[in-house]
Structures are given as C-alpha cells and as structure tokens.
Design a protein around this motif. Structure first.
Motif, PDB file in Angstrom:
ATOM      1  N   PRO A 119       0.818  -1.230   0.000  1.00 24.50           N
ATOM      2  CA  PRO A 119       0.000   0.000   0.000  1.00 24.50           C
ATOM      3  C   PRO A 119       0.850   1.278   0.000  1.00 24.50           C
ATOM      4  CG  PRO A 119      -0.698  -1.506   1.756  1.00 24.50           C
ATOM      5  CD  PRO A 119       0.630  -1.992   1.250  1.00 24.50           C
ATOM      6  N   VAL A 122       1.464   2.572  -3.392  1.00 31.31           N
ATOM      7  CA  VAL A 122       0.359   3.354  -3.967  1.00 31.31           C
ATOM      8  C   VAL A 122       0.590   4.843  -3.672  1.00 31.31           C
ATOM      9  CG1 VAL A 122      -2.121   3.844  -3.771  1.00 31.31           C
ATOM     10  CG2 VAL A 122      -1.314   1.475  -3.798  1.00 31.31           C
ATOM     11  N   GLY A 149      -4.470  -9.100   2.489  1.00 29.03           N
ATOM     12  CA  GLY A 149      -5.375  -8.041   2.055  1.00 29.03           C
ATOM     13  C   GLY A 149      -4.688  -6.857   1.386  1.00 29.03           C
ATOM     14  N   PRO A 150      -3.566  -6.371   1.911  1.00 27.35           N
ATOM     15  CA  PRO A 150      -2.893  -5.217   1.292  1.00 27.35           C
ATOM     16  C   PRO A 150      -2.574  -5.426  -0.192  1.00 27.35           C
ATOM     17  CG  PRO A 150      -1.848  -5.764   3.379  1.00 27.35           C
ATOM     18  CD  PRO A 150      -2.908  -6.798   3.150  1.00 27.35           C
ATOM     19  N   GLU A 153      -5.893  -4.515  -2.016  1.00 26.84           N
ATOM     20  CA  GLU A 153      -6.184  -3.079  -1.987  1.00 26.84           C
ATOM     21  C   GLU A 153      -5.136  -2.298  -2.781  1.00 26.84           C
ATOM     22  OE1 GLU A 153      -7.161  -1.376   1.842  1.00 26.84           O
ATOM     23  OE2 GLU A 153      -8.268  -3.155   2.465  1.00 26.84           O
ATOM     24  N   MET A 157      -5.785  -0.197  -6.304  1.00 25.80           N
ATOM     25  CA  MET A 157      -5.663   1.269  -6.310  1.00 25.80           C
ATOM     26  C   MET A 157      -4.617   1.729  -7.324  1.00 25.80           C
ATOM     27  SD  MET A 157      -6.097   1.905  -2.220  1.00 25.80           S
ATOM     28  CE  MET A 157      -6.292   3.664  -2.040  1.00 25.80           C
TER      29      MET A 157
ATOM     30  N   PRO B  57     -11.582   3.521  -3.591  1.00 26.76           N
ATOM     31  CA  PRO B  57     -12.452   2.374  -3.327  1.00 26.76           C
ATOM     32  C   PRO B  57     -12.533   2.163  -1.802  1.00 26.76           C
ATOM     33  CG  PRO B  57     -10.631   1.799  -4.806  1.00 26.76           C
ATOM     34  CD  PRO B  57     -10.329   3.134  -4.244  1.00 26.76           C
ATOM     35  N   SER B  59     -11.171   0.861   0.781  1.00 23.48           N
ATOM     36  CA  SER B  59      -9.858   0.260   1.029  1.00 23.48           C
ATOM     37  C   SER B  59      -9.160   1.068   2.117  1.00 23.48           C
ATOM     38  CB  SER B  59      -9.009   0.283  -0.255  1.00 23.48           C
ATOM     39  OG  SER B  59      -9.625  -0.432  -1.307  1.00 23.48           O
ATOM     40  N   LEU B  61      -7.057   0.297   4.455  1.00 21.10           N
ATOM     41  CA  LEU B  61      -5.619   0.064   4.558  1.00 21.10           C
ATOM     42  C   LEU B  61      -4.904   0.728   3.389  1.00 21.10           C
ATOM     43  CD1 LEU B  61      -3.424  -1.444   6.191  1.00 21.10           C
ATOM     44  CD2 LEU B  61      -3.650  -3.291   4.549  1.00 21.10           C
ATOM     45  N   GLY B  62      -5.540   0.690   2.238  1.00 22.27           N
ATOM     46  CA  GLY B  62      -4.979   1.348   1.060  1.00 22.27           C
ATOM     47  C   GLY B  62      -4.873   2.856   1.257  1.00 22.27           C
ATOM     48  N   GLY B  65      -1.991   3.482   3.544  1.00 21.10           N
ATOM     49  CA  GLY B  65      -0.740   3.283   2.822  1.00 21.10           C
ATOM     50  C   GLY B  65      -0.474   4.416   1.854  1.00 21.10           C
ATOM     51  N   ALA B  66      -1.536   4.893   1.225  1.00 19.03           N
ATOM     52  CA  ALA B  66      -1.388   5.976   0.245  1.00 19.03           C
ATOM     53  C   ALA B  66      -0.877   7.250   0.916  1.00 19.03           C
ATOM     54  CB  ALA B  66      -2.721   6.240  -0.456  1.00 19.03           C
ATOM     55  N   GLN B  93      -0.919  -0.072   8.593  1.00 21.67           N
ATOM     56  CA  GLN B  93      -0.106   0.992   8.001  1.00 21.67           C
ATOM     57  C   GLN B  93       0.169   2.113   9.005  1.00 21.67           C
ATOM     58  OE1 GLN B  93       1.387   1.487   4.845  1.00 21.67           O
ATOM     59  NE2 GLN B  93       1.081  -0.695   4.657  1.00 21.67           N
TER      60      GLN B  93
END
Lengths: 317, 328
Positions: A119, A122, A149-150, A153, A157, B57, B59, B61-62, B65-66, B93
């Motif tokens: 992630p 991203v 899961g990461p 996602e 993304m 989306p 997400s 965790l995304g 992380g972003a 994260q």
C-alpha cells in the motif's frame, strides 16, 4: 545490454552473496543481535529487477532485502554498520537488517511486515504522479504477501489510477514453512494481475537477464503513464526463512536441486560463453566482491555503538 | 466574530491549506462529489478537482498506505476514514509503518500527514459505527493524537496538524459537526500539545475530551447556579500531552474529575489519573481522582440504552457535585 552493464550485474550478485555469507558467519560468531533473512540463491531477482531502473527511481524492499539494498547502490560500509546496529549505519542502528533504508539513494526501506510496502507503493506512485515527476516505484514482496489483504487493496488502487508502480513478486516458493502449493489454488501468482486489469508475467527469477527484460517492459509501461504491472520472479531461497528455521518442511534433495540452478553461476557461465568475460576476470570480480564486503564489515566492527543519550531521537520530527 | 459550525471550520481549514500549499491533498472514501459521509469535504471537489480530492475504493488500509507513501515522498496528504471503527482496518499501516518509519530510518524521513476520522456515539449507528478508539493510537509512539472540541479549535488544530511534520490522528466527533461557534475567517494555528482551560473555577477540575468538553461546560453552568465553580480543562492534543495546565488546575482546586466517552478500562482517563497522581499535584488532592467514562460495553442501538452507555450532562453534574461536596 552492453558488456559493462552485464559485468556490473555479475559483480552485484557476487556482492550480495558475499554480504549474506559474511552475515551468516557474523551470526555464527555471536556478533549479531537479532535475526536475519537471507536471499542466497535469489540474487538474480534483486539484481535483474533493479537493473531495469534509473538511479533516481525508487524501491520498497522486504524483510529479505539485503540484495535489493546492494543492487540499489547502497554504501556497503553503512549497510554493514546498520546490520551490526552501529551509529554509522544507514539508520544509526535503529533499524537493523529488517529496516535498512536509504531514502537519498531511492531505497524507501526494507519492511518487517509481509506485504507492508504494497500500500505504501500506492502513495509513492500517487506522489510521483501528482508532482509530475518522471520516476517509477518498484515494490518487492514475496509469495506470502500475495495472500494478504494489502495486496488486493494496493494493486487495485495502483491500477485504477494508472500509477507508475512495478510490483515484483519474488516467489521463492515458501512463506516461512508454507509452500505455495499449499497456499495458492492457482499455478502462477502473476495470474492474479488480470483481476486488477494489469499485465502479469512470470519469469525464471534465476535468470537475471530474463528478470531484467520483464521488469524493463513494466518500467516502460509505468513511465509512460500506462500504469502498474505485476512481475513474478520464480526462484528459491537456499537458506531457511530466518535463523530459527530447521528446514523440516522440505527435503535436502529439493534444496540441492535448486543449488544447481544458482543464478550467479549461470550468469557467469553465460558471460564466459559469450566471450564477455574470461575465467580469470570472473574470479577477480568474485574476489573483489568478497574483499569489498570484508572491508565493509571491518568498518562496521570498528564503528561506535549509538550514543545512549540519543535513544529517543527520531520518534517525532 | 462570525459563527460557523465545527464541520464548516474543518472545511475552511482544509480549503485554506490547499490554497496555500499545493502539496496538500485529500484522500478517502466518498470525499469527492459526495462531500464525505458527514459532509466535511463538501464543495472541495468542485474547487480543487479530482486530482486533489481523491475518492478511493473501500480500502481503508490502502488509504493509510497511500498517505504514508505520499508523505514519505514530499506530499502533505489528509486522509479520511469514514468512521473511527474502520481505523482498525487501516491500523497496520498507521501503527507498524507510519508511526515507526522515521524512527526506524534513524530520523532520516518525515511523514507529514493527517488522518481525519469521526468517533463517538449518539447517532443510533450501534456498535460498529460509534467507538472512541483514541487510546489505541495514544499508545503508539510516533503518532500524534488530536481531538478538537469546538469549531475554533477544529480549524486551528487542523491547520497546525497539516503543517506538522509527523503523522497526526485527528479525531472529530459526529455530534459536534453541527455545533456553531466563533471562528476567524483568516487562517490561524493552535499549536499542537497545548491544553486549554475552557472555563475557570476554584472548586473542582474537570478534564474532558471532545464532546465531553461541551457536556462538561453545560454541567459547569448548572453547577455554577448551585454555587459550585468548576474549572474545565481540555487537553485538545492527547499525545504528546501538555500536562502542565492540568496539573496546575488540580493544584488549585484539589479535586479532579476526568470525563471521556471511550470505555473506562484502558481509556485515556487512566493515563491522566496516573499522571496527576505522579505529579506534584498529588499532595494537593483533597479527594480521590475520579473517572467518568463510557461503560465497558459495545454501544447499543436502542436510543435509551445508547444514551446511558456514555456520560451525559446529568451524570457529570451529579459526579462533580459529589466530588465538590466532599462525598467522594
């Protein structure tokens, strides 16, 4: 690829091998506090992938990251010093083997959490895109991370926003003791790329040039704004997961069979066959690599411990 | 001074910082055309476009992380997690990566991001959309934790958080979004780690966070009519805490009631109580340190049950009165 670059790749592979063999020795001598994760047998993956990058490109590494660090051009002395927890190390002794980072050199860090970098890539990709910089981010992870899961996602993304990310899965066939045969119901991890709308390819990770070619295509795609790719480097780790691993989950025969597929010996033989190298020159490169590591370790051993007064430095900016 | 809502104050902070610094951007679920689940980012999508107000989306965790990766490489992102309950999904994260990267890198990195998220009960959203999990993050070195209780603080603390070079967990409260208060139009900062005395009094100190500051001030007004003068202190930044105004207040009043919405066991009140007990204020205490907090239970759906799961004004009045009258 020109001959000089090929020779440089061989040198990097030997340097990684030398670093990790030396690391193992230091551990056996009781000089290392903590554990380590060796990538011996996987050098073709790290070196081939990073060879496809420009010096100003970025990487995110893994717990098995010594090879990535060296291939990205790390200073061997500072790297060895960090491995030994010394004040002169890349992280001033705070990180150790699992967290070596060199942001100036484009290495945004090894990572102690499986899948932890996926992630983050991203965000780095987004940052590059928003700042309209002409860079790419290459994110390494192992086969184990592809079941987290990461992974889902992160890849999704990166794909929907067409970020300049190259996801490189180093499939060494074991997540600690759990083999990919037990952990995946599909033959190739790269097959998952289709689910995110990105290209996925599996290459022989012990063929440094094949890795280079596959990652180069992904880099080109990322740099021209077409988005991320997934490259799976199929390889094998010769050593256990970490220092506590007794290798009870696989056979000696299996390990020995993969040692015969050594990525370094294979590339060396190719270069000699091509006439790019003589036996003598190859030996010299090998020797120089081991000497460079010995000298880095000497520097690390002579380096001071971190100052106790500085113990909490770096917690907050 | 003009009065605007807590929500408008947050939006104004975001808008002004985005105008001032092109590295600042917003990222989260439904923060774009929808304007955020609670409307905080409404209109910013139109003003700044999809490149700086980024819908993701589902997400969490995304998202975490972003903002981590973007902050690590030169941006100053503001993430949004729709409900604090979903910070659990983003925690890897935030806790393992963002909080530790600077330290693990030997100080050789900065992570200037803000993660905004609304906490708290009172909306009938039941157990998975009502939690107050601030103390989970207070426990993590490397993170800062901010909880504004007024529109004025919301704007000044959010601007300060965006300009801070550390990862900041910025916890809003759903019941405060529509509360109005005076807020200057120009940008201003309230330095992080500055506790504030919201009301002065000599009989009793109440240390409260987030919506409990509002309830404590209402309780203090009622108690004033009875002749009990309550001093209300708001830490505003829970980590790193500015303890001095709290200790000074307790030394003045000799009695302290700590009020928060989060469950009592393992809550921030325990930390405050220990801090007061360890400080020079200990010798000035005329009564035990008292905590009033959420019950140790998930938030129920039923209106009456939900109401009684966390401290309300009448609970604060009753407990403060007992304490002030020497009955504890």
């Amino acid at each position: 690829m020109n001959i000089e670059k090929k020779i440089e790749l061989l040198r990097q592979m030997y340097t990684i091998r030398a670093f990790e063999e030396q690391a193992e020795q230091l551990y056996a001598l009781g000089k290392i506090h903590g554990t380590m994760h060796l990538s011996i047998g996987m050098e073709g993956s790290a070196v081939g992938a990073i060879a496809a990058l420009r010096p100003d490109d970025l990487i995110l590494s893994t717990h098995r990251g010594h090879g990535h660090c060296i291939a990205k051009g790390a200073d061997l002395q500072r790297m060895a010093a960090e491995f030994m927890g010394k004040a002169t190390g890349y992280c001033r002794g705070r990180g150790g083997s699992m967290h070596i980072a060199d942001p100036e050199g484009g290495n945004l860090g090894a990572n102690g959490v499986v899948g932890g970098g996926i992630p983050i890539a991203v965000g780095v990709g987004l940052s590059i895109k928003m700042q309209k910089r002409d860079q790419v981010i290459l994110c390494f992870f192992g086969d184990g991370a592809a079941n987290l899961g990461p992974f889902h996602e992160g890849l999704n993304m990166a794909a929907i926003w067409k970020l300049p990310v190259i996801y490189v899965c180093e499939n060494n066939q074991y997540a600690m003791s759990c083999s990919t045969r037990r952990a995946f119901a599909i033959p190739r991890i790269s097959d998952r790329a289709a689910a995110y709308g990105m290209p996925g390819v599996t290459v022989d990770g012990n063929d440094v040039l094949a890795v280079y070619e596959a990652v180069s295509a992904a880099v080109k795609r990322a740099r021209t704004g077409e988005g991320p790719s997934l490259v799976e480097n199929f390889t094998y780790r010769w050593r256990g997961h970490s220092k506590s691993d007794a290798n009870v989950y696989r056979t000696r025969e299996e390990i020995e069979s993969w040692k015969k597929k050594c990525p370094i010996q294979r590339f060396r033989a190719l270069l000699i066959k091509e006439g790019a190298l003589t036996e003598e020159r190859a030996k010299q490169i090998e020797q120089q690599s081991y000497t460079a590591i010995e000298s880095a370790v000497t520097f690390a051993e002579a380096s001071p411990e971190p100052n106790l007064e500085s113990i909490e430095e770096g917690v907050y900016a | 001074m003009r009065e605007i809502t807590y929500s408008e104050a947050l939006r104004e902070a975001l808008r002004q910082e985005m105008q001032r610094d092109e590295r600042v951007f917003i990222i989260g679920e439904d923060v774009g055309i929808y304007g955020g689940a609670f409307g905080v980012t409404r209109g910013l999508f139109k003003e700044f476009g999809e490149e700086r107000v980024i819908d993701t989306p589902i997400s969490e965790l995304g998202i975490a992380g972003a903002i981590t990766g973007a902050a690590l490489t030169g941006m100053r992102p503001v993430g949004e997690i729709m409900f604090m309950d979903f910070m659990t999904l983003a925690s890897e994260q935030l806790v393992n990566q963002a909080a530790k990267i600077r330290f693990m890198f030997g100080g050789n990195a900065t992570l200037p991001f803000v993660m905004r998220t609304p906490a708290g009960s009172g909306t009938g959203a039941a157990a998975q959309h009502s939690q107050s999990l601030e103390n989970w993050f207070v426990h993590i070195p490397g993170l800062k934790v901010v909880m504004p209780s007024t529109p004025y603080d919301a704007k000044g603390l959010l601007i300060a958080s965006i300009r801070d070079d550390n990862p900041v967990i910025f916890i809003e409260h759903k019941l405060l979004y529509k509360i109005k208060g005076p807020v200057p139009e120009e940008p201003y900062t309230i330095p992080l780690s500055t506790s504030e005395v919201k009301r002065s009094g000599q009989d009793l100190t109440v240390v409260a966070t987030s919506v409990m500051v509002k309830r404590s001030l209402e309780a203090a007004a009622q108690l004033a009519a009875e002749g009990i003068e309550v001093e209300v202190v708001d830490p505003r930044t829970l980590k790193p805490l500015d303890a001095e105004p709290i200790i000074r207040s307790v030394m003045k009043t000799g009695r302290v009631l700590i009020v928060h919405e989060a469950c009592k066991t393992g809550g921030y009140g325990g930390e405050l109580a220990a801090l007061i007990a360890e400080s020079e204020a200990f010798d000035y205490l005329e009564a035990p340190i008292v905590r009033l907090a959420g019950r140790d239970m998930p938030i129920p759906y039923n209106r009456t049950l939900e109401y009684h799961a966390v401290p309300q004004v009448e609970n604060i009045v009753a407990k403060a009165r007992e304490l002030a009258q020497g009955r504890i």
